[in-house]
Design a protein around this motif. Sequence first.
Motif, short mmCIF file in Angstrom:
data_model
loop_
_atom_site.label_atom_id
_atom_site.label_comp_id
_atom_site.label_asym_id
_atom_site.label_seq_id
_atom_site.Cartn_x
_atom_site.Cartn_y
_atom_site.Cartn_z
N GLN A 126 0.99 -1.29 0.06
CA GLN A 126 0.09 0.09 -0.03
C GLN A 126 0.77 1.32 -0.02
OE1 GLN A 126 -3.35 -0.10 -0.20
NE2 GLN A 126 -3.77 2.21 -0.02
N GLU A 127 1.89 1.19 0.85
CA GLU A 127 3.02 2.48 0.91
C GLU A 127 3.68 2.78 -0.62
OE1 GLU A 127 5.45 1.50 4.21
OE2 GLU A 127 4.02 2.07 5.60
N ALA A 128 4.04 1.53 -1.09
CA ALA A 128 4.49 1.65 -2.57
C ALA A 128 3.50 2.07 -3.63
CB ALA A 128 5.24 0.07 -2.77
N ALA A 129 2.44 1.80 -3.59
CA ALA A 129 1.38 2.01 -4.31
C ALA A 129 1.15 3.87 -4.33
CB ALA A 129 0.08 1.55 -4.02
N ARG A 130 1.00 3.97 -2.75
CA ARG A 130 1.08 5.44 -2.73
C ARG A 130 2.28 6.29 -3.16
NH1 ARG A 130 -0.46 5.18 2.23
NH2 ARG A 130 -2.75 5.04 1.93
N GLY A 131 3.26 6.09 -2.90
CA GLY A 131 4.53 6.58 -3.44
C GLY A 131 4.62 6.49 -4.77
N ALA A 132 4.10 5.81 -5.57
CA ALA A 132 4.23 5.64 -7.02
C ALA A 132 3.32 6.69 -7.56
CB ALA A 132 3.80 4.21 -7.41
N LEU A 133 2.05 6.99 -7.04
CA LEU A 133 1.05 8.01 -7.50
C LEU A 133 1.74 9.41 -7.10
CD1 LEU A 133 -2.05 5.97 -6.47
CD2 LEU A 133 -1.20 6.38 -8.75
N GLN A 134 2.34 9.50 -5.81
CA GLN A 134 2.84 10.68 -5.64
C GLN A 134 4.11 10.94 -6.53
OE1 GLN A 134 3.64 9.99 -1.46
NE2 GLN A 134 1.73 11.07 -0.75
N ALA A 135 4.71 10.14 -6.85
CA ALA A 135 5.98 10.36 -7.76
C ALA A 135 5.45 10.54 -9.36
CB ALA A 135 6.82 9.21 -7.98
N ALA A 136 4.35 10.02 -9.89
CA ALA A 136 3.98 10.36 -11.00
C ALA A 136 3.41 11.54 -11.12
CB ALA A 136 2.68 9.10 -11.22
N THR A 137 3.08 12.07 -10.01
CA THR A 137 2.03 13.45 -10.16
C THR A 137 2.80 14.36 -9.44
OG1 THR A 137 0.87 12.85 -8.16
CG2 THR A 137 -0.20 12.49 -10.34
N MET A 138 4.07 14.19 -9.10
CA MET A 138 4.76 15.28 -8.35
C MET A 138 5.17 16.60 -9.07
SD MET A 138 6.55 15.45 -5.26
CE MET A 138 6.70 13.77 -4.86
N CYS A 139 5.37 16.38 -10.28
CA CYS A 139 5.72 17.57 -11.03
C CYS A 139 4.56 18.06 -12.12
CB CYS A 139 6.93 17.30 -12.22
SG CYS A 139 8.40 16.93 -11.12
N TYR A 140 3.63 17.23 -12.01
CA TYR A 140 2.37 17.56 -12.90
C TYR A 140 1.48 18.81 -12.44
CZ TYR A 140 -2.09 17.41 -15.35
OH TYR A 140 -3.32 17.86 -16.10
N SER B 108 -1.81 20.71 -14.06
CA SER B 108 -2.86 20.90 -15.11
C SER B 108 -2.72 22.10 -15.90
CB SER B 108 -4.25 20.74 -14.61
OG SER B 108 -4.85 21.65 -13.53
N THR B 109 -2.20 23.34 -15.37
CA THR B 109 -2.16 24.58 -16.02
C THR B 109 -0.65 24.73 -16.63
OG1 THR B 109 -1.48 25.51 -13.99
CG2 THR B 109 -3.89 25.67 -14.31
N ASP B 110 -0.02 23.85 -16.54
CA ASP B 110 1.20 23.65 -17.21
C ASP B 110 1.14 23.74 -18.81
OD1 ASP B 110 4.06 23.82 -17.68
OD2 ASP B 110 4.44 21.82 -17.27
N GLU B 111 1.28 24.85 -19.48
CA GLU B 111 1.37 25.08 -21.04
C GLU B 111 2.77 24.65 -21.48
OE1 GLU B 111 -0.53 28.18 -22.59
OE2 GLU B 111 -2.12 28.35 -21.37
N GLY B 112 2.80 23.63 -22.10
CA GLY B 112 4.26 23.24 -22.89
C GLY B 112 4.77 21.94 -22.29
N GLY B 113 4.12 21.52 -20.95
CA GLY B 113 4.70 20.37 -20.37
C GLY B 113 4.17 19.08 -21.19
N SER B 114 4.57 18.12 -20.94
CA SER B 114 4.22 16.67 -21.62
C SER B 114 4.52 15.47 -20.80
CB SER B 114 4.76 16.66 -22.91
OG SER B 114 6.29 16.40 -22.93
N TRP B 115 4.03 14.43 -20.87
CA TRP B 115 4.25 13.12 -20.42
C TRP B 115 5.16 12.39 -21.40
CZ3 TRP B 115 2.94 12.02 -15.60
CH2 TRP B 115 1.70 12.42 -15.02
N GLN B 116 6.09 11.94 -20.81
CA GLN B 116 7.55 11.13 -21.35
C GLN B 116 7.51 9.83 -20.85
OE1 GLN B 116 9.55 13.26 -23.32
NE2 GLN B 116 7.89 14.76 -22.75
N ARG B 117 7.71 8.83 -22.09
CA ARG B 117 7.64 7.46 -21.71
C ARG B 117 8.94 7.12 -20.95
NH1 ARG B 117 4.89 3.19 -23.18
NH2 ARG B 117 3.69 4.22 -24.86
N ASN B 118 8.76 6.44 -20.22
CA ASN B 118 9.92 5.59 -19.41
C ASN B 118 10.49 4.65 -20.02
OD1 ASN B 118 12.20 4.68 -17.70
ND2 ASN B 118 10.61 4.38 -15.88
#
Length: 106
Positions: A75-89, A91-101
Amino acid sequence: MLDLTELEHVHADIESVHEVVQSLKARVDGVYIGIHLLKNPEGAYFYELSHYYRGADNAGPLSATAMENRYATLQEAARGALQAATMCYRSTDEGGSWQRNDTFMH
């Protein structure tokens, strides 16, 4: 339960073996982010993400040393993964993009 340490000795070139315990998928801003929750031979959990967000200001994922990726529970690992995925995201960031790992195995 597999003995991961024993499996590492199947061939001399195998550096490590991790068990994929669970695979998840999260949707952020219409993009599906794959999440693998893994367990290492010591019994700790960690995650791998299929994508990371690179902001318009070139803000990207935090380095592994800046953010701990070792958890006592799934459960902690899942929470950490979601926090890491959205840390820099943002929604108002014009010009940002999702990059494939590229190291993420589908």
